[in-house]
Design an enzyme around this catalytic site. Structure first.
Site, short mmCIF file in Angstrom:
data_model
loop_
_atom_site.label_atom_id
_atom_site.label_comp_id
_atom_site.label_asym_id
_atom_site.label_seq_id
_atom_site.Cartn_x
_atom_site.Cartn_y
_atom_site.Cartn_z
N CYS A 78 -0.01 1.96 1.39
CA CYS A 78 -0.50 2.45 2.68
C CYS A 78 -0.14 3.92 2.83
CB CYS A 78 0.13 1.63 3.81
SG CYS A 78 -0.36 2.19 5.46
N THR A 83 -5.38 -14.36 -6.95
CA THR A 83 -4.73 -15.66 -6.98
C THR A 83 -3.91 -15.80 -8.25
OG1 THR A 83 -6.53 -16.66 -5.71
CG2 THR A 83 -5.07 -18.16 -6.91
N SER A 96 -4.76 5.04 8.26
CA SER A 96 -4.13 4.51 7.04
C SER A 96 -5.20 4.06 6.05
CB SER A 96 -3.23 3.32 7.38
OG SER A 96 -2.15 3.72 8.21
N HIS A 150 2.84 -2.17 1.67
CA HIS A 150 4.23 -1.82 1.39
C HIS A 150 4.60 -2.43 0.04
CE1 HIS A 150 4.82 -1.76 6.05
NE2 HIS A 150 4.11 -0.73 5.60
N ALA A 192 5.62 10.43 -0.09
CA ALA A 192 7.04 10.75 0.03
C ALA A 192 7.80 10.33 -1.23
CB ALA A 192 7.62 10.06 1.26
N THR A 227 -1.19 7.85 4.75
CA THR A 227 -1.76 8.42 5.97
C THR A 227 -2.66 9.61 5.66
OG1 THR A 227 0.20 7.77 7.23
CG2 THR A 227 -1.20 9.46 8.21
N PHE A 280 -3.99 -4.62 5.72
CA PHE A 280 -5.18 -4.63 4.87
C PHE A 280 -5.49 -6.07 4.44
CE2 PHE A 280 -2.73 -0.76 4.39
CZ PHE A 280 -3.66 0.22 4.68
#
Length: 236
Positions: free
Chosen positions: A54, A156, A47, A110, A72, A56, A2
């Site tokens: 991320c 930033t 995704s 992640h 999960a 699904t 992304f």
């Protein structure tokens, strides 16, 4: 992958605990609405970054502007998605395509850890936020003027305090209306993904140093020489 540029703010329609046979390993099933803008080219298995995570797509309804994902248990432990409830707002971004402009920075989706908002203040029409990391070890990947993803938003870093594991960012007026962070208050949590570049550099340095020390390379010889000199000076 992304870019950290949020496309739309979605709304959680349903948050439900699931059984193992629903594909999330006893995690959570999440249905998100107000998402028609990013479902025009959606496919099962795509995704979508949801507050920086991320996830699904397991089901979608373009007419209703809704899609469903599974979360999960490991994701629930690592992120703050377990705090979502019906009505919660979430940042949404589709995975990059071959024609996507990299307006932010490379974001994997992640999440490394979560952070708590310790300070929120105004600076004319901008908002300043200070965050404290739950896992202090990740502060070493945060640098002033470097990139960081906060709830999936590429921002930033404006300041870093390595002793307290805190860092700050600024949201300009335009960004405030495009992301959920501006709606949060002190004490709320956010998902954090540090810049991948720092991790890669650290890993490469570690591998090189380990190889040098294990194989009597120039570094090992240099270290041995220094140690011998110190021992000699001590008369040993």
């Amino acid at each position: 992958m992304f870019t950290g540029i949020v496309e739309v703010i979605g709304t959680v329609i349903e948050y439900k605990q699931t059984d193992n046979d629903e594909g999330t390993g006893g995690g959570v099933s999440l249905t998100i609405g107000d998402s028609a803008e990013i479902l025009t080219d959606v496919h099962l298995g795509d995704s979508i970054s949801t507050n920086g995570v991320c996830l699904t797509v397991t089901h979608f309804d373009k007419e209703k502007g809704q899609f469903k994902v599974g979360i999960a248990p490991e994701t629930l432990r690592r992120t703050n998605l377990g705090d979502l409830r019906t009505g919660s707002k979430v940042n949404l971004e589709r995975a990059v395509s071959g024609e996507t402009r990299l307006g932010g920075h490379i974001v994997q989706g992640h999440v490394d850890t979560i952070a708590t908002i310790t300070k929120k203040s105004s600076d004319e029409n901008a908002l300043n936020f200070t965050f404290q990391l739950r896992d202090p070890k990740y502060i070493h990947y945060v640098v002033e003027k470097g990139f960081i993803a906060v709830d999936g938003t590429s921002l930033t870093v404006t300041d870093v305090d390595y002793k307290t594991a805190e860092f700050s960012v600024m949201l300009v007026s335009y960004t405030q209306g495009k992301v959920v962070i501006s709606q949060k208050k002190e004490g709320d949590t956010v998902n954090i993904e540090v810049d991948l570049t720092g991790k890669l550099i650290e890993q490469q340095i570690e591998l090189v140093l380990t190889s040098q020390l294990e194989n009597d390379g120039p570094l090992a010889n240099f270290v041995k020489k220094i140690v011998d000199q110190k021992l000699s000076a001590l008369g040993k």
